[in-house]
Scaffold this motif. Structure first.
Motif, PDB file in Angstrom:
ATOM      1  N   ASP A  84       0.792  -1.173   0.056  1.00 42.74           N
ATOM      2  CA  ASP A  84       0.065   0.095   0.014  1.00 42.74           C
ATOM      3  C   ASP A  84       0.924   1.150   0.066  1.00 42.74           C
ATOM      4  OD1 ASP A  84      -1.987   1.995   0.770  1.00 42.74           O
ATOM      5  OD2 ASP A  84      -2.890   0.721   2.283  1.00 42.74           O
ATOM      6  N   ALA A  85       0.557   2.292  -0.767  1.00 45.01           N
ATOM      7  CA  ALA A  85       1.308   3.416  -0.832  1.00 45.01           C
ATOM      8  C   ALA A  85       1.249   4.216   0.567  1.00 45.01           C
ATOM      9  CB  ALA A  85       0.671   4.404  -1.932  1.00 45.01           C
ATOM     10  N   TYR A  86       0.174   3.956   1.460  1.00 48.60           N
ATOM     11  CA  TYR A  86      -0.087   4.584   2.715  1.00 48.60           C
ATOM     12  C   TYR A  86       0.405   4.003   3.940  1.00 48.60           C
ATOM     13  CZ  TYR A  86      -2.516   6.819  -1.031  1.00 48.60           C
ATOM     14  OH  TYR A  86      -3.195   7.165  -2.419  1.00 48.60           O
ATOM     15  N   ILE A  87       0.779   2.775   3.845  1.00 44.21           N
ATOM     16  CA  ILE A  87       0.970   1.993   5.206  1.00 44.21           C
ATOM     17  C   ILE A  87       2.010   0.812   4.750  1.00 44.21           C
ATOM     18  CG2 ILE A  87      -0.606   0.597   5.206  1.00 44.21           C
ATOM     19  CD1 ILE A  87      -0.650   0.604   8.475  1.00 44.21           C
ATOM     20  N   GLU A  88       3.290   0.632   5.426  1.00 42.14           N
ATOM     21  CA  GLU A  88       4.457  -0.222   4.981  1.00 42.14           C
ATOM     22  C   GLU A  88       4.374  -1.493   5.992  1.00 42.14           C
ATOM     23  OE1 GLU A  88       8.769   0.148   3.327  1.00 42.14           O
ATOM     24  OE2 GLU A  88       7.803   1.802   4.209  1.00 42.14           O
ATOM     25  N   TRP A  89       4.621  -2.722   5.471  1.00 45.55           N
ATOM     26  CA  TRP A  89       4.698  -3.878   6.373  1.00 45.55           C
ATOM     27  C   TRP A  89       6.068  -4.624   6.033  1.00 45.55           C
ATOM     28  CZ3 TRP A  89       1.129  -4.378  10.188  1.00 45.55           C
ATOM     29  CH2 TRP A  89       0.048  -3.572   9.955  1.00 45.55           C
ATOM     30  N   ASP A  90       6.590  -5.248   6.982  1.00 50.46           N
ATOM     31  CA  ASP A  90       7.663  -6.110   6.781  1.00 50.46           C
ATOM     32  C   ASP A  90       7.364  -6.964   5.807  1.00 50.46           C
ATOM     33  OD1 ASP A  90       9.333  -4.641   8.729  1.00 50.46           O
ATOM     34  OD2 ASP A  90       8.795  -6.066  10.261  1.00 50.46           O
ATOM     35  N   GLU A  91       8.182  -7.357   4.929  1.00 49.05           N
ATOM     36  CA  GLU A  91       8.135  -8.506   3.959  1.00 49.05           C
ATOM     37  C   GLU A  91       7.756  -9.773   4.331  1.00 49.05           C
ATOM     38  OE1 GLU A  91       9.986  -9.100  -0.373  1.00 49.05           O
ATOM     39  OE2 GLU A  91      11.411  -9.885   1.399  1.00 49.05           O
ATOM     40  N   SER A  92       8.123 -10.161   5.720  1.00 47.83           N
ATOM     41  CA  SER A  92       7.821 -11.696   6.253  1.00 47.83           C
ATOM     42  C   SER A  92       6.269 -11.600   6.398  1.00 47.83           C
ATOM     43  CB  SER A  92       8.425 -11.806   7.496  1.00 47.83           C
ATOM     44  OG  SER A  92       7.971 -10.657   8.754  1.00 47.83           O
ATOM     45  N   ILE A  93       5.643 -10.321   6.877  1.00 46.75           N
ATOM     46  CA  ILE A  93       4.069 -10.124   7.232  1.00 46.75           C
ATOM     47  C   ILE A  93       3.549 -10.379   5.737  1.00 46.75           C
ATOM     48  CG2 ILE A  93       2.565  -8.721   8.091  1.00 46.75           C
ATOM     49  CD1 ILE A  93       4.329  -7.866  10.176  1.00 46.75           C
ATOM     50  N   GLN A  94       4.294  -9.411   4.867  1.00 50.56           N
ATOM     51  CA  GLN A  94       3.375  -9.637   3.506  1.00 50.56           C
ATOM     52  C   GLN A  94       3.465 -10.859   2.952  1.00 50.56           C
ATOM     53  OE1 GLN A  94       5.474  -6.895   0.604  1.00 50.56           O
ATOM     54  NE2 GLN A  94       5.923  -5.491   2.150  1.00 50.56           N
ATOM     55  N   ILE A  95       4.383 -11.853   2.971  1.00 51.49           N
ATOM     56  CA  ILE A  95       4.435 -12.858   2.729  1.00 51.49           C
ATOM     57  C   ILE A  95       3.504 -13.994   3.451  1.00 51.49           C
ATOM     58  CG2 ILE A  95       5.939 -15.317   2.417  1.00 51.49           C
ATOM     59  CD1 ILE A  95       8.437 -13.430   1.982  1.00 51.49           C
ATOM     60  N   ASP A  96       3.347 -13.764   4.651  1.00 50.70           N
ATOM     61  CA  ASP A  96       2.540 -14.526   5.411  1.00 50.70           C
ATOM     62  C   ASP A  96       0.836 -14.327   5.119  1.00 50.70           C
ATOM     63  OD1 ASP A  96       1.758 -16.263   7.913  1.00 50.70           O
ATOM     64  OD2 ASP A  96       0.443 -14.471   8.187  1.00 50.70           O
ATOM     65  N   TRP A  97       0.546 -13.072   4.485  1.00 54.16           N
ATOM     66  CA  TRP A  97      -0.818 -12.981   4.208  1.00 54.16           C
ATOM     67  C   TRP A  97      -0.918 -13.259   2.692  1.00 54.16           C
ATOM     68  CZ3 TRP A  97      -0.431  -7.101   6.587  1.00 54.16           C
ATOM     69  CH2 TRP A  97      -0.705  -7.142   7.893  1.00 54.16           C
ATOM     70  N   ALA A  98       0.124 -13.010   1.832  1.00 49.02           N
ATOM     71  CA  ALA A  98       0.005 -13.455   0.645  1.00 49.02           C
ATOM     72  C   ALA A  98      -0.087 -14.905   0.531  1.00 49.02           C
ATOM     73  CB  ALA A  98       1.232 -13.211  -0.216  1.00 49.02           C
ATOM     74  N   ALA A  99       0.569 -15.718   1.158  1.00 49.45           N
ATOM     75  CA  ALA A  99       0.218 -17.026   1.391  1.00 49.45           C
ATOM     76  C   ALA A  99      -1.053 -17.370   1.819  1.00 49.45           C
ATOM     77  CB  ALA A  99       1.257 -17.672   2.341  1.00 49.45           C
ATOM     78  N   ARG A 100      -1.697 -16.832   2.629  1.00 49.52           N
ATOM     79  CA  ARG A 100      -3.048 -17.030   3.128  1.00 49.52           C
ATOM     80  C   ARG A 100      -3.988 -16.798   1.864  1.00 49.52           C
ATOM     81  NH1 ARG A 100      -6.830 -17.218   7.075  1.00 49.52           N
ATOM     82  NH2 ARG A 100      -8.715 -16.161   6.473  1.00 49.52           N
ATOM     83  N   TYR A 101      -3.524 -15.627   1.351  1.00 52.18           N
ATOM     84  CA  TYR A 101      -4.518 -15.327  -0.145  1.00 52.18           C
ATOM     85  C   TYR A 101      -4.422 -16.370  -0.865  1.00 52.18           C
ATOM     86  CZ  TYR A 101      -5.455 -13.687  -4.765  1.00 52.18           C
ATOM     87  OH  TYR A 101      -5.790 -13.551  -5.879  1.00 52.18           O
ATOM     88  N   TRP A 102      -3.228 -16.800  -1.256  1.00 51.35           N
ATOM     89  CA  TRP A 102      -3.008 -17.784  -2.427  1.00 51.35           C
ATOM     90  C   TRP A 102      -3.638 -19.231  -2.284  1.00 51.35           C
ATOM     91  CZ3 TRP A 102       0.374 -22.137  -1.868  1.00 51.35           C
ATOM     92  CH2 TRP A 102       0.595 -22.883  -3.023  1.00 51.35           C
ATOM     93  N   GLU A 103      -3.792 -19.629  -0.715  1.00 53.83           N
ATOM     94  CA  GLU A 103      -4.272 -20.661  -0.485  1.00 53.83           C
ATOM     95  C   GLU A 103      -5.843 -20.531  -0.693  1.00 53.83           C
ATOM     96  OE1 GLU A 103      -2.930 -21.293   3.421  1.00 53.83           O
ATOM     97  OE2 GLU A 103      -0.943 -22.297   2.942  1.00 53.83           O
ATOM     98  N   ARG A 104      -6.371 -19.567  -0.201  1.00 53.43           N
ATOM     99  CA  ARG A 104      -7.911 -19.409  -0.358  1.00 53.43           C
ATOM    100  C   ARG A 104      -8.283 -19.117  -1.722  1.00 53.43           C
ATOM    101  NH1 ARG A 104     -10.696 -18.910   4.097  1.00 53.43           N
ATOM    102  NH2 ARG A 104     -12.287 -17.780   3.169  1.00 53.43           N
ATOM    103  N   ALA A 105      -7.362 -18.444  -2.540  1.00 51.60           N
ATOM    104  CA  ALA A 105      -7.700 -18.026  -3.966  1.00 51.60           C
ATOM    105  C   ALA A 105      -7.940 -19.615  -4.779  1.00 51.60           C
ATOM    106  CB  ALA A 105      -6.874 -17.330  -4.582  1.00 51.60           C
ATOM    107  N   ARG A 106      -6.846 -20.497  -4.431  1.00 47.25           N
ATOM    108  CA  ARG A 106      -6.903 -21.544  -5.014  1.00 47.25           C
ATOM    109  C   ARG A 106      -8.088 -22.445  -4.838  1.00 47.25           C
ATOM    110  NH1 ARG A 106      -1.821 -24.961  -3.503  1.00 47.25           N
ATOM    111  NH2 ARG A 106      -2.389 -26.162  -5.380  1.00 47.25           N
ATOM    112  N   LYS A 107      -8.444 -22.624  -3.627  1.00 41.13           N
ATOM    113  CA  LYS A 107      -9.582 -23.246  -3.172  1.00 41.13           C
ATOM    114  C   LYS A 107     -10.912 -22.954  -3.843  1.00 41.13           C
ATOM    115  CE  LYS A 107      -7.662 -24.834   1.283  1.00 41.13           C
ATOM    116  NZ  LYS A 107      -7.953 -24.534   2.848  1.00 41.13           N
ATOM    117  N   ALA A 108     -11.037 -21.372  -4.068  1.00 39.94           N
ATOM    118  CA  ALA A 108     -12.143 -20.648  -4.556  1.00 39.94           C
ATOM    119  C   ALA A 108     -12.103 -20.882  -5.897  1.00 39.94           C
ATOM    120  CB  ALA A 108     -12.342 -19.100  -4.136  1.00 39.94           C
ATOM    121  N   GLY A 109     -11.006 -21.221  -6.555  1.00 38.44           N
ATOM    122  CA  GLY A 109     -10.898 -21.379  -8.310  1.00 38.44           C
ATOM    123  C   GLY A 109     -10.553 -20.202  -9.067  1.00 38.44           C
TER     124      GLY A 109
END
Length: 371
Positions: A263-288
Motif C-alpha cells: 500500500d502507498a500509505y502504510i508499510e509492512w515487513d516483507e515477512s508479514i506480506q508473505i504470510d498474508w500473501a500465502a493465506r490469499y494464495w491458499e484461499r484463492a486456489r480453493k475458490a478457483g
C-alpha cells in the motif's frame, strides 16, 4: 489514483465546514435535486456537510435523516464533463449482487452528475491501523484480523463473473500508465534528462515488466484495493466496506493483492506480506481463482505486478503535485520508491532500473539481486 473515501472526514453537522460551490448554477441544480429526494428518502438537507477529499473532480457529502437511529447517506457530486459515473454504477451493482459490502446507489441523476448512496461508515482501514500500536501483540492481532477480512473479500470479488462487461487491463494500458514514471517523476519532478544508456536500459526494463504482467492469469481487478478505500464494517455488514471501484477492469490476478499488501500509505515487513500473501494464495486456489499453482511463481508475479503499479504511482503522485497543485501525496513518495527499488534490486535483469532509481534519489548504488 483517487482517494474516494466518502467517509474519511465525517463529523457532526454543526462542527463540519460549510459546503462551498464555485459554480452558482450547479449549486442551484444540486439543491433542487436534493430537495426533491428529501421526502421520499427521508433526508434532512440542512445537515449536508463535506465527507471526503478526492484526487479527481468528484466530491462527496454526508447528510442525516430525521430520527436518532436513522441512517446517514452519502451524496456524490460528479460533473459529467469531467466524470463518467456509469462505470461506478455498473460495478456497484456487480459487487452488491456478489454479496460484497459496497455502497448502494439509491438515486442517480445521470445528466447532472448527482448521486445518492448508502453510507459505509466513517472509519477507513488506514485510520484504524494508524490508531493501533503495531509494535504490540494486540495491535498486530487487530491488524491481522483486518487484513484477513480484506483478503476474504478480495477472493470473493475475484470470483465474480465480469468477463465481457469491463475493459481489459492490457499491455497498451499498462504501458501508457508506466509512461507517467519517466514523464512526471523523472523529467518533471527530478528535472533529470536521461542519457542514451539510461534511456535504453529503462526501456528494456519496462518491456520486461510488461512481459511478466501480461502473462499472468486474469480476474476482476478493483485497481485501488487498499487501506484508504476499505472501511471498517458497520453494524450488520459483512466484510469491509469497499469504495473507489469505478475503474475496475479485467486484468492480472495479483494486482489487487499488491495494492493491499504494498500500500502507498502504510508499510509492512516483507515477512508479514508473505504470510498474508500465502493465506490469499491458499484461499484463492480453493475458490478457483486462477493463481499460479506454485507459490514461488505466484510471488514473482506479485512482485513484478507491484513494480508496474509503483512506477505508475510515482508518476501519478508527481503529476498531482506539479500539474494539479496537490502536495498531500509527496509524503508518500519515499515509501513507493522503496517498494520499486526493493524489487528492482532483487532481480538482476532490472539492475538498470535500480541504478536509475538510486540516481534520482541520490542513494549509493549497491548490488542486491537474488534472481
Amino acid at each position: 489514483m483517487s482517494n474516494t473515501s466518502p467517509s474519511t472526514a465525517a463529523g457532526s453537522p454543526a462542527a463540519a465546514p460549510a459546503v462551498t460551490w464555485a459554480d452558482p448554477a450547479r449549486q442551484t441544480a444540486f439543491e433542487a435535486w436534493l430537495q426533491g429526494l428529501a421526502g421520499p428518502e427521508g433526508l434532512d438537507p440542512a445537515t449536508l456537510r463535506p465527507a471526503s477529499a478526492d484526487a479527481s473532480f468528484r466530491r462527496y457529502f454526508r447528510l442525516d435523516s430525521p430520527g436518532a437511529d436513522a441512517p446517514t447517506r452519502i451524496v456524490m457530486d460528479a460533473p459529467p464533463a469531467q466524470e463518467d459515473c456509469r462505470p461506478f454504477v455498473q460495478v456497484a451493482s456487480l459487487l452488491g449482487r456478489g454479496g460484497l459490502n459496497a455502497p448502494q446507489v439509491r438515486a442517480w441523476d445521470e445528466a447532472q452528475g448527482f448521486m445518492l448512496l448508502g453510507d459505509l461508515g466513517d472509519r477507513t482501514y488506514l485510520a484504524e491501523l494508524q490508531s493501533l500500536d503495531l509494535a504490540s501483540p494486540d495491535g498486530l492481532r487487530r491488524a491481522d484480523g483486518l487484513y484477513r477480512d480484506a483478503i476474504d473479500a478480495l477472493v470473493r470479488l475475484q470470483g465474480l463473473d465480469a468477463q465481457g462487461g469491463l475493459p481489459a487491463y492490457d499491455r497498451e494500458r499498462m504501458q501508457r500508465e508506466m509512461a507517467l514514471f519517466p514523464d512526471w517523476y523523472i523529467a518533471r519532478h527530478h528535472r533529470v534528462e536521461l542519457d542514451e544508456r539510461e534511456r535504453s536500459g529503462l526501456e528494456r526494463c519496462l518491456e520486461r515488466i510488461l512481459d511478466v504482467c501480461t502473462a499472468q492469469p486474469v480476474a476482476l481487478v478493483h485497481r485501488d484495493f487498499h487501506s484508504r478505500n476499505l472501511m471498517l464494517p458497520t453494524a450488520g455488514a459483512q466484510g469491509p466496506g469497499i469504495l473507489d471501484f469505478q475503474d475496475a477492469v479485467i486484468g492480472p490476478v495479483t494486482y489487487d493483492l499488491v495494492s493491499l499488501l504494498r500500500d502507498a500509505y502504510i508499510e509492512w515487513d516483507e515477512s508479514i506480506q508473505i504470510d498474508w500473501a500465502a493465506r490469499y494464495w491458499e484461499r484463492a486456489r480453493k475458490a478457483g481463482v486462477p493463481v499460479q499453482p506454485d507459490f514461488g511463481s505466484f510471488w514473482r508475479d506479485f512482485e513484478w505486478m507491484g513494480l508496474q503499479r509503483h512506477l505508475k504511482v510515482l508518476g501519478i503522485f508527481a503529476r498531482l503535485y506539479h500539474r494539479d497543485g496537490k502536495d498531500g501525496y509527496l509524503a508518500d513518495l519515499p515509501r513507493v520508491w522503496r517498494y520499486a527499488h526493493h524489487v528492482a534490486m532483487r532481480y538482476s535483469v532490472l539492475t538498470p532500473l535500480a541504478r536509475l532509481l538510486e540516481k534520482l534519489e541520490n542513494v549509493q548504488a549497491r548490488d542486491g539481486f537474488t534472481f
